[in-house]
Scaffold this active site. Structure first.
Site, short mmCIF file in Angstrom:
data_model
loop_
_atom_site.label_atom_id
_atom_site.label_comp_id
_atom_site.label_asym_id
_atom_site.label_seq_id
_atom_site.Cartn_x
_atom_site.Cartn_y
_atom_site.Cartn_z
N CYS A 85 -13.64 22.01 -9.61
CA CYS A 85 -12.93 22.47 -10.81
C CYS A 85 -12.27 23.82 -10.52
O CYS A 85 -12.76 24.59 -9.69
CB CYS A 85 -13.90 22.61 -11.98
SG CYS A 85 -13.05 23.02 -13.53
N CYS A 89 -16.63 27.94 -16.01
CA CYS A 89 -17.32 28.13 -17.29
C CYS A 89 -18.81 28.39 -17.01
O CYS A 89 -19.45 27.66 -16.24
CB CYS A 89 -17.18 26.89 -18.15
SG CYS A 89 -15.47 26.42 -18.36
N CYS A 92 -21.25 25.44 -17.57
CA CYS A 92 -20.85 24.13 -17.03
C CYS A 92 -22.08 23.30 -16.66
O CYS A 92 -22.98 23.78 -15.97
CB CYS A 92 -19.98 24.34 -15.79
SG CYS A 92 -19.43 22.79 -15.07
S1 SF4 Z 1 -17.11 23.05 -18.02
FE1 SF4 Z 1 -17.24 22.90 -15.78
S2 SF4 Z 1 -15.91 21.18 -15.28
FE2 SF4 Z 1 -15.39 21.80 -17.36
S3 SF4 Z 1 -13.69 23.24 -17.15
FE3 SF4 Z 1 -15.56 24.44 -17.16
S4 SF4 Z 1 -16.14 24.71 -15.03
FE4 SF4 Z 1 -14.66 23.04 -15.14
#
Ligand code: SF4
Length: 363
Positions: A85, A89, A92
């Site tokens: 990604c 986040c 995540c």
């Molecule tokens: S939650 Fe994880 S997979 Fe989704 S955008 Fe954020 S970092 Fe990327």
């Protein structure tokens, strides 16, 4: 039906013993035929009952009937084909632990197996699904699922940052629903969460995607994870203006090995909110008609999740324990280890109008 069979059998036996011996055989023949027919009818009733349960959206397991279980049907599957990604986040729960992605033809083979096992809806997710081959890999899978497998519903969950209009021009017609993750309409909060992308503005990007969805006839959905940084926000106005078909609101979830624990790539503890705080957020937004809430309890067991190797991930113990790959052992064998709770899937409204042909949208 079953209660009547022993009584009828006893009466018939009694009448046989009152007859001369010569006529016993002629009486037993029809009697055995009646018994076979009764047992066939009972079996037929059971399978018809299970079939009608499936059609009514009830679980396929024949619980409480003294019979064995039918295999779980993978009606709706979430295929996280990549863990990579471009965002970071903090909460995540499907992190970049590997960079593996199946060759396209292998992924198609697995999708065909799932279709043959009863799949009606596929959702492509990640990681960020538009990252692989600049969205081409995803586009080809979307087209394959709609055009060749003829699945009623094909959807994607994305952070939206890498989607270009040319993708909609090429693949938009094969896609039913595009869900974009958005946790805040305050750009500073997005940066705090880890959804910031340099100069790009996550909220402005969301509006652009909304316009493209309308133009290319793709149903637009928003997913938000409610956490420590956005729990006090009021999003009513912005969500109503964007007018998604669904606004899925998740409670920030801890998964051992993904966003918690020694081996994890994230530490989500500082993002976690209590059930009461989640309820307060839902209450503040109760007038938003498209809101679909999802608490931790509902989330944990009610999704069929396939990882990048096409292994089902079992989240029952607060971790993601993988089954064997469906490509090696088949869907029926692998799904036994998925931890999937079909009842919870139905209870959380997992089965909804998910084909854009049936959504009757005022684009
Ligand atoms: S939650 Fe994880 S997979 Fe989704 S955008 Fe954020 S970092 Fe990327």
């Amino acid at each position: 039906m079953w209660m009547l069979v022993p009584v009828a059998f006893a009466l018939k036996l009694l009448s046989i013993f009152l007859q001369p011996l010569g006529s016993v055989w002629s009486s037993l023949g029809p009697l055995f035929l009646q018994l076979r027919a009764a047992s066939w009818l009972a079996g037929g009733e059971r399978s018809r009952l299970l079939q009608s349960r499936r059609e009514a959206g009830e679980p396929s397991r024949a619980e409480g009937e003294g019979g064995g279980d039918l295999p779980t049907t993978p009606t709706s599957v979430n295929y996280h084909f990549t863990r990579q990604c471009n965002y970071k986040c903090g909460f995540c729960f499907h992190t970049a632990k590997t960079s593996f992605v199946l060759p396209l033809e292998e992924a198609k083979r697995g999708l065909l197996m799932l279709k043959e096992a009863g799949m009606e809806k596929i959702n492509f997710s990640g990681g960020e699904p538009f990252l692989q081959d600049r969205g081409e890999y995803l586009g080809r899978l979307v087209k394959f699922c709609k055009q060749e497998l003829q699945l009623p519903s094909v959807s994607i969950v994305s952070n939206g940052s890498l989607i270009r209009e040319s993708w909609f021009q090429k693949y938009g017609e094969y896609l039913d629903i595009l869900a974009i993750s958005c946790d805040s309409f305050d750009e500073q909060v997005n940066v705090l969460i880890g959804r910031g992308q340099g100069k790009k503005n996550h909220v402005e990007n969301l509006q652009k995607l909304r316009t493209w969805c309308k133009e290319y006839r793709v149903a637009f959905k928003i997913n938000s994870v409610i956490n420590r940084f956005n729990v006090d926000e009021d999003m009513k106005e912005q969500i109503n203006a964007l007018n998604p078909v669904r606004w899925k609101v998740f409670q920030c979830l801890i998964i051992e090995g993904e966003n918690s624990g020694e081996d994890a790539l994230r530490e989500a503890e500082r993002f976690v909110i209590s059930d009461e705080e989640f309820e307060a957020f839902l209450d503040r937004h109760k007038d938003v008609s498209c809101l679909v809430p999802e608490s931790n309890q509902k989330m944990r067991d009610s999704y069929l999740i396939l990882d990048e190797y096409m292994r089902f991930l079992n989240c029952r113990n607060g971790r993601k324990d993988p089954s064997k790959s469906i490509l090696d052992v088949g869907v029926e064998e692998a799904i036994k280890f998925s931890g999937f709770d079909e009842k919870m899937f139905l209870k959380r409204g997992g089965k909804y109008v998910w084909s854009k042909a049936d959504l009757k949208l005022d684009w």
